[in-house]
Design an enzyme around this catalytic site. Structure first.
Site, short mmCIF file in Angstrom:
data_model
loop_
_atom_site.label_atom_id
_atom_site.label_comp_id
_atom_site.label_asym_id
_atom_site.label_seq_id
_atom_site.Cartn_x
_atom_site.Cartn_y
_atom_site.Cartn_z
N TYR A 18 0.51 9.24 3.34
CA TYR A 18 0.74 7.80 3.25
C TYR A 18 -0.37 7.06 4.00
CZ TYR A 18 3.03 3.27 3.43
OH TYR A 18 3.30 1.92 3.30
N HIS A 22 -3.45 4.58 2.46
CA HIS A 22 -3.67 3.20 2.91
C HIS A 22 -5.02 3.04 3.60
CE1 HIS A 22 0.45 2.59 1.73
NE2 HIS A 22 0.22 1.29 1.83
N TYR A 41 -1.23 -8.44 7.33
CA TYR A 41 -0.32 -7.43 6.77
C TYR A 41 -0.44 -6.15 7.60
CZ TYR A 41 2.13 -5.05 2.89
OH TYR A 41 3.03 -4.38 2.10
N TRP A 76 -0.59 0.86 -8.32
CA TRP A 76 -0.44 1.32 -6.93
C TRP A 76 0.95 1.90 -6.71
CZ3 TRP A 76 -3.36 2.56 -2.96
CH2 TRP A 76 -2.78 2.67 -1.70
N TRP A 77 1.96 1.21 -7.20
CA TRP A 77 3.34 1.71 -7.06
C TRP A 77 3.47 3.10 -7.67
CZ3 TRP A 77 6.47 -3.10 -9.00
CH2 TRP A 77 6.49 -4.08 -8.01
#
EC number: 5.1.3.32
Length: 104
Positions: A18, A22, A41, A76-77
């Site tokens: 993960y 990112h 963010y 992306w999802w």
């Protein structure tokens, strides 16, 4: 700016992946986030439970929410779905949080 927070959930064993994904966030995804009013963010990880805490400031929540309709966000999802709890449309399972305290 509106402050928005939520929690999401990784599948066990995917913390490093993960973070890697990112760290290598696609430039098109960064551009889409900014174009939809996202700023400051951050995503935090609670390592023992694989729970993610996301915080973002948005200019307009309605505009920010429209990012879900973009091709890059849906791509992306789909890319992230194998490593985190996701809905049938591949969006991450997310629980919106209610702000109960703020110190400016």
């Amino acid at each position: 700016m509106e402050r928005v927070a939520s929690i999401m959930y990784l599948y066990p064993g995917n913390q490093e992946e993960y973070k890697k994904r990112h760290d290598e966030l696609w430039p098109e995804m960064k551009e889409a986030l900014k174009a939809h009013g996202a700023a400051n963010y951050s995503i935090f990880l609670e390592e023992k439970t694989d729970t993610l805490f996301a915080y973002v400031e948005v200019e307009d929540k309605a505009i920010y929410d429209k990012i879900a309709e973009t091709e890059i966000c849906q791509k992306w999802w789909k890319y992230m779905a194998p490593i985190m709890k996701s809905n049938p449309n591949n969006s991450p399972v997310a629980v919106d949080l209610k702000e109960v305290f703020y110190l400016a």
